[in-house]
Design an enzyme around this catalytic site. Structure first.
Site, PDB file in Angstrom:
ATOM      1  N   GLY A 224       0.888  -1.347  -0.029  1.00  0.00           N
ATOM      2  CA  GLY A 224       0.167  -0.371  -0.333  1.00  0.00           C
ATOM      3  C   GLY A 224       0.381   1.228  -0.048  1.00  0.00           C
ATOM      4  O   GLY A 224       1.897   1.384  -0.374  1.00  0.00           O
ATOM      5  N   SER A 225       0.374   2.182   0.626  1.00  0.00           N
ATOM      6  CA  SER A 225       1.220   3.561   0.122  1.00  0.00           C
ATOM      7  C   SER A 225       1.920   3.590   1.560  1.00  0.00           C
ATOM      8  O   SER A 225       1.900   2.579   2.043  1.00  0.00           O
ATOM      9  CB  SER A 225       0.086   5.000   0.954  1.00  0.00           C
ATOM     10  OG  SER A 225      -0.629   5.133   2.223  1.00  0.00           O
ATOM     11  N   GLY A 229       2.904   2.487   5.191  1.00  0.00           N
ATOM     12  CA  GLY A 229       3.359   1.375   5.607  1.00  0.00           C
ATOM     13  C   GLY A 229       4.679   1.552   6.963  1.00  0.00           C
ATOM     14  O   GLY A 229       4.501   0.539   7.848  1.00  0.00           O
ATOM     15  N   GLU A 246       5.305  -3.354   0.410  1.00  0.00           N
ATOM     16  CA  GLU A 246       5.669  -2.914  -0.994  1.00  0.00           C
ATOM     17  C   GLU A 246       5.200  -1.910  -0.668  1.00  0.00           C
ATOM     18  O   GLU A 246       3.683  -1.732  -0.378  1.00  0.00           O
ATOM     19  CB  GLU A 246       4.954  -4.348  -1.521  1.00  0.00           C
ATOM     20  CG  GLU A 246       6.339  -5.537  -1.529  1.00  0.00           C
ATOM     21  CD  GLU A 246       7.753  -5.514  -1.680  1.00  0.00           C
ATOM     22  OE1 GLU A 246       8.209  -3.560  -2.622  1.00  0.00           O
ATOM     23  OE2 GLU A 246       8.762  -6.021  -1.394  1.00  0.00           O
ATOM     24  N   CYS A 280       1.593   0.277  -8.890  1.00  0.00           N
ATOM     25  CA  CYS A 280       2.975   1.408  -8.183  1.00  0.00           C
ATOM     26  C   CYS A 280       4.243   0.765  -9.119  1.00  0.00           C
ATOM     27  O   CYS A 280       4.894   1.189  -8.543  1.00  0.00           O
ATOM     28  CB  CYS A 280       2.804  -0.009  -6.724  1.00  0.00           C
ATOM     29  SG  CYS A 280       3.409  -2.045  -7.445  1.00  0.00           S
TER      30      CYS A 280
END
Ligand code: NAD
Length: 477
Positions: A224-225, A229, A246, A280
């Site tokens: 995610g963002s 994170g 990630e 991403c």
């Protein structure tokens, strides 16, 4: 309309449901999906904890059979599941079917891995002693996923978690519960024992927060963002828990004077705009040397004129809508920021109307951008890319690496010297030569460097690094 519930301790539960809205057509409700409460999340964690002793010692043939059966059903239903994915997330149908196929391949790969787990036997430095190095499951693993790959990312976390004998609490992104529900349903019917896999759809601030605060999760794998994170990391350190992150990207794609222009334009257009730029691994910084710059910008602009932005389910659509109104606002805000910073909007950036009400945005290409502008430093996560002109390869490499993120990077060149140098010196986890920065295989490691990732790689055999823990055993005699 049917209500899709959460799966906790082998039971489908919950009745407070919210609509899952199609971003290509906001009149279309994909389904009603239950949102878990904080108590539901706690029950799910308790169920996974109770299921762990038995599942962690289950036979590898049992795990193999369940993962194989899951792969087979996903593949057999790829068109239907692809349509569901395209409806809830907005990527075009061929991309969505491709993602579903990849999810099936991931389950198939990890079905095989259940039969291939090995350890090591080594001599001790002391005589008459044997040493065994084995891998054991971690325990209860929390899985938190983003909205942009609603089936592939859950698959590449759930499959290895189960393969190596962990039990799971899975929280998909609130925007895309449909694909998540479908794979949990398939795994449940494939024969997973109660409590081994628990689904808690709902908000990050409610369900995700309970997971972060739980002392019973031995690991959390998160995609995610970068900002979320960081929360996962801090909470995990507090609980001495293994974690894998990630996160975002601001991926560079270099185009050198000697590039094949067609290859460069195809790779850049794909990297920046396919899947509506919501990957991403998307490339949003096109770093172009002076000798090819004008020809590249002209060819990219021509290419963008041909791209058809429309309903994800419509035949001939090449770019679907942005995922929701909030993301659309973020994209258009960044387009205004780019203009105000002095970049030139060379193409696109208009909000479009189509036959169905949705969040359509024309791909936007900036030129005359610098690497210091916000549009070059912050992840936009939409169909917006900037061309940054540089004088030569050395400057291109320096600009490519001048970012806090490091997920993927690409170069278009016909020079072996520059391709090789770039592969060695790029500060990204994945490097592509004459290929888009996005689009990766399912059987090899995936992940980044710097603020893009933390912890062991995902996918392929490297997944064992996160989903198992090493034990060293000594025996006399
Ligand atoms: P997000 O961080 O908003 O949400 C990701 C997940 O975290 C969701 O399930 C969300 O509900 C949950 N969450 C939110 N707040 C939480 C909290 N307080 N506690 C626990 N969980 C919480 O990200 P998003 O908008 O869903 O996804 C887009 C981002 O994902 C982009 O930054 C993109 O680059 C990144 N992404 C990275 C990769 C990769 O592999 N590097 C892949 C896909 C997406």
């Amino acid at each position: 309309m049917s209500i899709y519930q959460n799966l906790i301790a082998g039971e489908w539960v919950g009745d407070e449901a919210s609509p899952n809205i199609n971003p290509s057509n906001t009149d279309d409700v994909v389904g009603m999906y239950v949102r878990a409460s904080a108590d539901d999340a706690k029950h799910a964690i308790a169920a996974a904890k109770a299921a762990f002793p038995t599942w962690s010692r289950s036979g590898i043939l049992e795990r193999h059979a369940i993962l194989r059966k899951t792969a087979d059903e996903i593949l057999a239903r790829k068109d239907e599941l692809g349509e569901l994915l395209a409806r809830e997330e907005g990527k075009i149908l061929p991309e969505a079917i491709g993602e579903v196929t990849r999810a099936a391949q991931i389950f198939d790969f990890f079905a095989g891995e259940t039969l291939r787990l090995t350890g090591e036997v080594v001599p001790s430095v002391r005589p008459n002693i044997g040493v065994e190095i084995t891998r054991e499951p971690l325990g209860v693993v929390g899985i938190i996923t983003p909205w942009n790959f609603p089936i592939a990312i859950p698959a590449w976390k759930i499959a290895p978690a189960l393969c190596y004998g962990n039990t799971v609490v899975f929280k998909p992104a609130d925007l895309v519960p449909g694909s998540a529900w479908a794979i949990v349903d398939i795994l449940h019917r494939a024969g997973l024992p109660k409590g081994v896999l628990n689904l808690v759809m709902g908000r990050g601030s409610v369900v995700g927060q309970v997971m972060l605060e739980s002392p019973d999760l031995a690991g959390i794998t998160f995609t995610g963002s970068t900002s979320t994170g960081k929360r996962v990391a801090l909470a995990s350190i507090e609980h001495n828990r293994k974690f894998q992150l990630e996160m975002g990207g601001k991926n560079p794609m270099i185009v050198l004077d000697d590039a094949d222009l067609n290859i460069a334009v195809e790779a850049a257009a794909n990297s920046a705009f396919f899947s509506t730029g919501q990957r991403c691994t998307a490339s949003s910084r096109l770093i172009v040397t002076a000798g090819i710059h004008d020809r590249f910008v002209a060819a990219m602009t021509e290419k963008l004129k041909t791209l058809n932005v429309d309903n994800a389910l419509k035949a001939g659509s090449q770019i679907g809508p942005v995922v929701d109104d909030k993301q659309l606002r973020q994209d258009t805000d960044y387009i205004e920021i780019g203009k105000s910073e002095g970049a030139r909007l060379a193409f696109g950036g208009e909000v479009l109307r189509r036959d169905t009400p949705g969040f359509y945005l024309q791909p936007a290409l900036f030129t005359e951008a610098t690497n210091q502008m916000r549009i070059s430093r912050e992840e936009i996560f939409g169909p917006v890319a900037s061309v940054i002109q540089v004088k030569d390869y050395d400057e291109a490499l320096a600009v490519a690496n001048d970012t806090p993120l490091g997920l993927s990077a690409g170069i278009a060149t016909t020079s072996l010297k520059y391709a090789t140098h770039f592969k060695r010196n790029s500060e990204a986890g994945m490097v592509m030569v004459n290929l888009p920065t996005a689009g990766v295989d399912f059987h090899v490691p995936f992940g980044g460097r710097k603020a893009s990732s933390f912890g062991p790689r995902e996918q392929g055999r490297h997944a064992a690094e996160f989903f198992t823990i090493v034990k060293t055993g000594y025996t006399l005699g």
